[in-house]
Structures are given as C-alpha cells and as structure tokens.
Design an enzyme around this catalytic site. Sequence first.
Site, PDB file in Angstrom:
ATOM      1  N   SER A 151       0.966  -1.318   0.058  1.00 19.30           N
ATOM      2  CA  SER A 151       0.025  -0.114   0.240  1.00 19.30           C
ATOM      3  C   SER A 151       0.903   1.293   0.004  1.00 19.30           C
ATOM      4  CB  SER A 151      -0.860  -0.197   1.200  1.00 19.30           C
ATOM      5  OG  SER A 151      -1.735  -1.216   1.158  1.00 19.30           O
ATOM      6  N   GLU A 158       8.940  -5.724  -7.095  1.00 17.51           N
ATOM      7  CA  GLU A 158       7.959  -6.435  -6.142  1.00 17.51           C
ATOM      8  C   GLU A 158       8.295  -7.916  -6.200  1.00 17.51           C
ATOM      9  OE1 GLU A 158       5.504  -6.128  -3.564  1.00 17.51           O
ATOM     10  OE2 GLU A 158       5.741  -8.258  -3.580  1.00 17.51           O
ATOM     11  N   CYS A 188      -1.467  -5.905   2.743  1.00 17.17           N
ATOM     12  CA  CYS A 188      -2.939  -5.597   2.802  1.00 17.17           C
ATOM     13  C   CYS A 188      -3.986  -6.301   1.745  1.00 17.17           C
ATOM     14  CB  CYS A 188      -3.180  -3.937   2.841  1.00 17.17           C
ATOM     15  SG  CYS A 188      -4.897  -3.481   3.117  1.00 17.17           S
ATOM     16  N   CYS A 226      -5.574  -7.316   5.320  1.00 17.36           N
ATOM     17  CA  CYS A 226      -6.823  -6.404   5.559  1.00 17.36           C
ATOM     18  C   CYS A 226      -8.016  -6.985   4.664  1.00 17.36           C
ATOM     19  CB  CYS A 226      -6.688  -5.024   5.287  1.00 17.36           C
ATOM     20  SG  CYS A 226      -5.261  -4.435   5.921  1.00 17.36           S
ATOM     21  N   LYS A 254      -8.873 -10.800   4.735  1.00 13.93           N
ATOM     22  CA  LYS A 254      -9.506 -10.758   6.269  1.00 13.93           C
ATOM     23  C   LYS A 254     -10.909 -10.190   6.379  1.00 13.93           C
ATOM     24  CE  LYS A 254      -9.362  -7.825   8.935  1.00 13.93           C
ATOM     25  NZ  LYS A 254      -8.542  -7.197   9.460  1.00 13.93           N
ATOM     26  N   TYR A 294      -4.184  -2.281  -8.804  1.00 15.28           N
ATOM     27  CA  TYR A 294      -3.225  -1.900  -8.348  1.00 15.28           C
ATOM     28  C   TYR A 294      -2.090  -1.769  -9.236  1.00 15.28           C
ATOM     29  CZ  TYR A 294      -3.658  -1.121  -3.431  1.00 15.28           C
ATOM     30  OH  TYR A 294      -4.147  -0.665  -1.882  1.00 15.28           O
ATOM     31  N   ALA A 323      14.540  -7.097  -4.791  1.00 19.42           N
ATOM     32  CA  ALA A 323      15.753  -6.142  -4.962  1.00 19.42           C
ATOM     33  C   ALA A 323      16.484  -6.021  -3.617  1.00 19.42           C
ATOM     34  CB  ALA A 323      15.125  -4.761  -5.212  1.00 19.42           C
ATOM     35  N   TYR A 356      -4.633  -8.076  17.439  1.00 18.47           N
ATOM     36  CA  TYR A 356      -5.476  -7.937  16.266  1.00 18.47           C
ATOM     37  C   TYR A 356      -5.707  -9.151  15.670  1.00 18.47           C
ATOM     38  CZ  TYR A 356      -4.813  -2.541  15.930  1.00 18.47           C
ATOM     39  OH  TYR A 356      -4.850  -1.507  16.243  1.00 18.47           O
ATOM     40  N   GLU A 371      -9.201 -11.422  15.566  1.00 12.74           N
ATOM     41  CA  GLU A 371      -9.829 -11.395  14.315  1.00 12.74           C
ATOM     42  C   GLU A 371     -10.111 -12.521  14.068  1.00 12.74           C
ATOM     43  OE1 GLU A 371      -7.907  -8.492  11.889  1.00 12.74           O
ATOM     44  OE2 GLU A 371      -8.997  -6.829  12.722  1.00 12.74           O
ATOM     45  N   ARG A 424       0.801 -14.988  26.359  1.00 15.10           N
ATOM     46  CA  ARG A 424       1.865 -14.775  27.423  1.00 15.10           C
ATOM     47  C   ARG A 424       1.551 -13.933  28.401  1.00 15.10           C
ATOM     48  NH1 ARG A 424       6.524 -11.100  24.542  1.00 15.10           N
ATOM     49  NH2 ARG A 424       5.185  -9.352  23.940  1.00 15.10           N
ATOM     50  N   ASP A 455       5.205  -0.385   7.488  1.00 10.54           N
ATOM     51  CA  ASP A 455       5.614  -1.428   8.550  1.00 10.54           C
ATOM     52  C   ASP A 455       7.051  -1.704   8.775  1.00 10.54           C
ATOM     53  OD1 ASP A 455       3.101  -1.587   8.816  1.00 10.54           O
ATOM     54  OD2 ASP A 455       2.594  -3.748   8.321  1.00 10.54           O
ATOM     55  N   THR A 458      -2.123   0.027   7.594  1.00  7.64           N
ATOM     56  CA  THR A 458      -2.177   0.275   6.027  1.00  7.64           C
ATOM     57  C   THR A 458      -2.365   1.931   5.785  1.00  7.64           C
ATOM     58  OG1 THR A 458      -2.985  -1.638   5.475  1.00  7.64           O
ATOM     59  CG2 THR A 458      -3.443  -0.162   3.833  1.00  7.64           C
ATOM     60  N   HIS A 502     -32.374   9.100  14.707  1.00  8.56           N
ATOM     61  CA  HIS A 502     -32.817   7.763  15.353  1.00  8.56           C
ATOM     62  C   HIS A 502     -33.575   6.853  14.406  1.00  8.56           C
ATOM     63  CE1 HIS A 502     -35.052   5.832  18.588  1.00  8.56           C
ATOM     64  NE2 HIS A 502     -36.171   5.820  18.305  1.00  8.56           N
ATOM     65  N   GLU A 521     -26.624   6.957  17.363  1.00  7.00           N
ATOM     66  CA  GLU A 521     -27.312   8.083  18.154  1.00  7.00           C
ATOM     67  C   GLU A 521     -26.643   8.206  19.660  1.00  7.00           C
ATOM     68  OE1 GLU A 521     -31.494   8.056  18.717  1.00  7.00           O
ATOM     69  OE2 GLU A 521     -31.378   6.162  18.428  1.00  7.00           O
TER      70      GLU A 521
HETATM   71  P1  NDP Z   1      -0.540  -7.474  17.988  1.00  5.55           P
HETATM   72  O1  NDP Z   1       0.823  -6.607  18.488  1.00  5.55           O
HETATM   73  O2  NDP Z   1      -1.640  -6.629  17.788  1.00  5.55           O
HETATM   74  O3  NDP Z   1      -0.438  -8.653  19.031  1.00  5.55           O
HETATM   75  C1  NDP Z   1       0.666  -9.591  19.205  1.00  5.55           C
HETATM   76  C2  NDP Z   1       0.078 -10.433  20.345  1.00  5.55           C
HETATM   77  O4  NDP Z   1       1.231 -11.601  20.452  1.00  5.55           O
HETATM   78  C3  NDP Z   1       0.113  -9.975  21.603  1.00  5.55           C
HETATM   79  O5  NDP Z   1      -0.977 -10.583  22.318  1.00  5.55           O
HETATM   80  C4  NDP Z   1       1.344 -10.204  22.405  1.00  5.55           C
HETATM   81  O6  NDP Z   1       1.253 -10.155  23.797  1.00  5.55           O
HETATM   82  C5  NDP Z   1       1.782 -11.441  21.854  1.00  5.55           C
HETATM   83  N1  NDP Z   1       3.262 -11.580  21.604  1.00  5.55           N
HETATM   84  C6  NDP Z   1       3.962 -10.695  21.150  1.00  5.55           C
HETATM   85  N2  NDP Z   1       5.385 -11.242  21.191  1.00  5.55           N
HETATM   86  C7  NDP Z   1       5.351 -12.410  21.434  1.00  5.55           C
HETATM   87  C8  NDP Z   1       6.183 -13.305  21.618  1.00  5.55           C
HETATM   88  N3  NDP Z   1       7.580 -13.199  21.735  1.00  5.55           N
HETATM   89  N4  NDP Z   1       5.731 -14.610  22.336  1.00  5.55           N
HETATM   90  C9  NDP Z   1       4.478 -14.942  22.838  1.00  5.55           C
HETATM   91  N5  NDP Z   1       3.412 -14.031  22.407  1.00  5.55           N
HETATM   92  C10 NDP Z   1       3.981 -12.722  22.072  1.00  5.55           C
HETATM   93  O7  NDP Z   1       0.110  -8.307  16.674  1.00  5.55           O
HETATM   94  P2  NDP Z   1      -0.516  -9.035  15.507  1.00  5.55           P
HETATM   95  O8  NDP Z   1       0.222 -10.035  14.955  1.00  5.55           O
HETATM   96  O9  NDP Z   1      -2.034  -9.539  15.851  1.00  5.55           O
HETATM   97  O10 NDP Z   1      -0.808  -7.970  14.429  1.00  5.55           O
HETATM   98  C11 NDP Z   1       0.320  -7.421  13.731  1.00  5.55           C
HETATM   99  C12 NDP Z   1       0.115  -6.111  13.540  1.00  5.55           C
HETATM  100  O11 NDP Z   1      -0.774  -5.979  12.100  1.00  5.55           O
HETATM  101  C13 NDP Z   1      -0.687  -5.176  14.491  1.00  5.55           C
HETATM  102  O12 NDP Z   1       0.093  -4.520  15.404  1.00  5.55           O
HETATM  103  C14 NDP Z   1      -1.481  -4.344  13.859  1.00  5.55           C
HETATM  104  O13 NDP Z   1      -0.988  -3.138  13.682  1.00  5.55           O
HETATM  105  C15 NDP Z   1      -1.724  -4.881  12.366  1.00  5.55           C
HETATM  106  N6  NDP Z   1      -3.073  -5.157  12.195  1.00  5.55           N
HETATM  107  C16 NDP Z   1      -4.156  -4.456  12.081  1.00  5.55           C
HETATM  108  C17 NDP Z   1      -5.381  -4.821  11.791  1.00  5.55           C
HETATM  109  C18 NDP Z   1      -6.369  -3.931  11.997  1.00  5.55           C
HETATM  110  O14 NDP Z   1      -6.142  -2.592  11.670  1.00  5.55           O
HETATM  111  N7  NDP Z   1      -7.649  -4.500  11.998  1.00  5.55           N
HETATM  112  C19 NDP Z   1      -5.752  -6.347  11.664  1.00  5.55           C
HETATM  113  C20 NDP Z   1      -4.503  -7.346  11.772  1.00  5.55           C
HETATM  114  C21 NDP Z   1      -3.378  -6.746  11.928  1.00  5.55           C
HETATM  115  P3  NDP Z   1       1.120  -9.114  24.863  1.00  5.55           P
HETATM  116  O15 NDP Z   1       0.329  -8.111  23.997  1.00  5.55           O
HETATM  117  O16 NDP Z   1       0.560  -9.743  26.001  1.00  5.55           O
HETATM  118  O17 NDP Z   1       2.287  -8.709  25.060  1.00  5.55           O
END
Ligand code: NDP
Length: 449
Positions: A15, A35, A43, A48, A51, A100, A116, A179, A183, A200, A305, A313, A438, A443
């Site tokens: 993106s 690419e 995304c 996104c 999903k 795209y 690359a 996230y 989801e 964890r 990212d 995104t 309403h 609301e």
């Molecule tokens: P997140 O950062 O949302 O969540 C990661 C999870 O994994 C947390 O619960 C964290 O635990 C746990 N974790 C992290 N590191 C470890 C580890 N080394 N061992 C065990 N557990 C671990 O990451 P996601 O993978 O869900 O998503 C990645 C990114 O993608 C997000 O940050 C988001 O920005 C983006 N995304 C956005 C979406 C949206 O806008 N709807 C949808 C999907 C992804 P704890 O928090 O307890 O430390």
Amino acid sequence: MPEYDYDLFVIGAGSGGTRAARVAAAHGAKVAVAEEYRVGGTCVIRGCVPKKLLVYGAHFAEDLKDAGRFGWNVPAQCDFDWKTLRDNVFEEVDRINKAYTQTLETAGAEIVHARAEVTGPNSVRLSTGETKTAKTILIAVGAHPAIPACPGHEHGITSNEAFHLDAIPKRILIAGAGYIANEFAGIFHQFGAHVTLINRTKDILRGYDLSIRDRLLQISLMKGLDFKFDAGFEGIEKTDDGCFTVSLAGHDPVTVDLVMFATGRIPNTKGLGLDSAGVTLDDAGAIVVDADNRSSCDSIYAIGDVTNRVQLTPIAIREGQAFAENLYGAGNVRVDYENIPSAVFSHPPLAGVGMTEAQARQKLGSVKVYSSDFRPMKNVLANRDERALYKMVCDGETDRVVGIHMIGPDVPEIIQAAAVAVKAGLTKKQFDETVALHPTMAEELVLLK
Ligand code: NDP
C-alpha cells in the site's frame, strides 16, 4: 547521460510503496518499483482485504441463526462451504491486485517483478542479476509474522497461510491475543471451529481501552471461545493421528488440529543489504527514520511497517504520499500521528480513537467519562444477549472529547465519522448539540449522560 537509471527506486509494492511510486511518477519522476511477490502487499494479498471478506462470510453464521426471529424460515442446520468463500475471496484479491498494477502502470511507474536488495546508497541488485541505480531509494517492504522459537514451531501456520486452508479445522489454537488473534478467533469460531486463544500475559488487545477489551473477552467467553492467559508457549508435537499437542507453561497441554501464530510482525529488513548503505536499524530490526521518512543514509527513505511506527495500512499510504509530495511535489507534508482511529474486526468488532480512559487520566489528570451500555435493538429482537458499550473520554477542564471507544455491531463504521470530531477537537457539548439520528446505534454518541 543521466547520472542514475531512475529518480526513484521503490522496493515493495504494498500500500505504501504503491502510493509513493504512483504519486512520484505523476509528478514526473522516473520511477521503478520492485515487487518479489504480488503487487498489493500484505493488505491486499494476505491481510486487511481478504480478512475483512472472511469476517463478512463468518458473520452469516449469526445472521442465519437470528433470521428466524425476523420471520425467515431458515433450516436449523445451514451448510457452509469454506472452499467457495476461499476461492471467491481469491478472485477479489486478484481483481484488486490487477487494479493496483494498472494504477502503477497508468502513472508511468515501471514494475520490476523481482526481489531487490540494496548494494549501496544509490544502487540495488535484482534477483534477475541486474543492478540498477537511483538518486533515491524508498524501502517499503513491510513486515512478516513473528514465529516463536519453540520446538515444533514449523507445525504452526500464520495468517499468511490461513487464507489458503483446504478445510476449517475442528479445533484451533491461536497464539497471541492482539489484532490478528482476535480477528481470526472470531472467524474460525463462526465457521464452527473450537477456538483456544493463548497469550503470554493476562491481557488481550493491549493498547485498547480496558472496558472495551474486557467486554470482548466476556462476549467471546460467552460464545464458547477458550482463553488461557500467562501461558508460555513451550512446543508443538505432532501426534500419530495428525493432530498437534501444544505444551504450555502453567497450563495443561492442548491438543488441536491446527496451530496458528499471531504474535506480532517483524520488519522485513533481513538480507536487504541495508548495512551496505549504512542504514540504521532499531532493536526490532526496523529502519530508523526521521519525521520526513529519511533513514540514516541521505538517499534512502523508508515508510510503512518496515519502520514499525504504526503498523496500519492508511498510515503507510499517508507516509508514501508525504514522501512523494516532499521529494517530487509541492513539499512540506508530514504525517500527523495524533488521533489515529483503529478497529479490530472481531465478533463483535471494537474500535477506538484518541486516548483511552487510563491514558487520559495519566496525561490530563481531570477526566470525565461517559458511557452507554446497551443491547442493540436488533440483538433484542434476535434474543441475542450481546451488549454494546460506547465510552467517551473528555478533558475534565475543557470538555474536549479526547477519546471514543466502542464495541458492538458496525462500530468501525461509526468510529470513522466520530474520529473527525475527535480530530477536530470538538467538545462534549458540541456532540450534545447534534440532533440524534433515530433509531440508530450511533445516536448513543450524542445522548451520553
Ligand atoms: P499484535 O501486536 O496486535 O499482538 C501480538 C500478540 O502477540 C499480543 O497478544 C502479544 O502479547 C503477543 N506476543 C508478542 N510477542 C510475543 C512473543 N514473543 N511470544 C508470545 N507472544 C507474543 O500483533 P498481531 O500479530 O496481531 O498483528 C500485527 C500488526 O498488524 C498489529 O500490530 C496491527 O497494527 C496490524 N493489524 C491491524 C489490523 C487492523 O487494523 N484491524 C488487523 C490485523 C493486523 P502481549 O500484548 O500480551 O505482550
């Protein structure tokens, strides 16, 4: 003879990279974008977009159950064909991938279908063997799923593979509670899988308002999802019957048909040759950039990212636009990272913008919180015992709305509009002066007491 092959060489057509390449080319720059996989990036291809389509597909499970209460004669047992949805989603992904590609071509950017790697401040080597030079290089290569280094980790999948499954597993264990975990927990549950989510720590969705994420946890438990907290991931063993037994510190082992890792994402900087140009990385391997997306090497920029600022995104797109405007357009564009709305497309979804209650209390001291905890009328008629929760956080001194946090049907759609008001610095009084529409769920935002 020009000094370089291109004005701009973009690595990564996700993106952010696509936006930067398109805008730079439209301003007259000679642009190439490399690419290695498919134009569209995470995304569009494996994030996104597919999903969200799965979320729509999953929601029919509840809609079909509720339909009877609205007078529809729906068989008690409706069949779901995963492969039909999967393949239709792929078709849509193909369509967007082509769109795209066409956008880039129409803008005049050259697409290079190759990997690359940087070989110096102004040069890249392609997997085809060629070397290209550019006045400026933009790294927009995104991130990839982190996989815990435990024995048997190779038996697990990530969200990348989830879209390609041959069948929905009967039992799935999802590691992580962010996230992606929440989801996909909703998606798999609605498709009939038994979902166990392990994390964890004690938290899900750290960063979101506590009352909202607690409501998601309660609703998920009520729906039958299992959660195991403070669960260290020790290993995965494949059993003779093709299942997987997951050992967890502090919990009994869990046997499932599929294990999915959703434990964060790591910037794709490994093997990219960035040290050849003196590009500084942080401890997480992300490219360190300044407010104008410039790395420690003057001719190399990075967005999205791979910089690990905000992994969303629309932020990558804004960074790509700002980069291209600054270098090839009118300039003076910076991304504003304040009040970014975001949503989790869980079942039900949640969304937020601005400060959580805890953040506001810490930052402002004097805070007023208004909330509405209600059962949407559709859920009432459907006999669905699922309550929505809206929460507004205001500065106690100025009445300014500093945060809105919501869980319930369609809240991502609602928060997008509400975010305009938060961004504009409107007060609670101005919300109250707006006439309610309403009957809607939204609301509630102008009726909070
Ligand atoms: P997140 O950062 O949302 O969540 C990661 C999870 O994994 C947390 O619960 C964290 O635990 C746990 N974790 C992290 N590191 C470890 C580890 N080394 N061992 C065990 N557990 C671990 O990451 P996601 O993978 O869900 O998503 C990645 C990114 O993608 C997000 O940050 C988001 O920005 C983006 N995304 C956005 C979406 C949206 O806008 N709807 C949808 C999907 C992804 P704890 O928090 O307890 O430390």
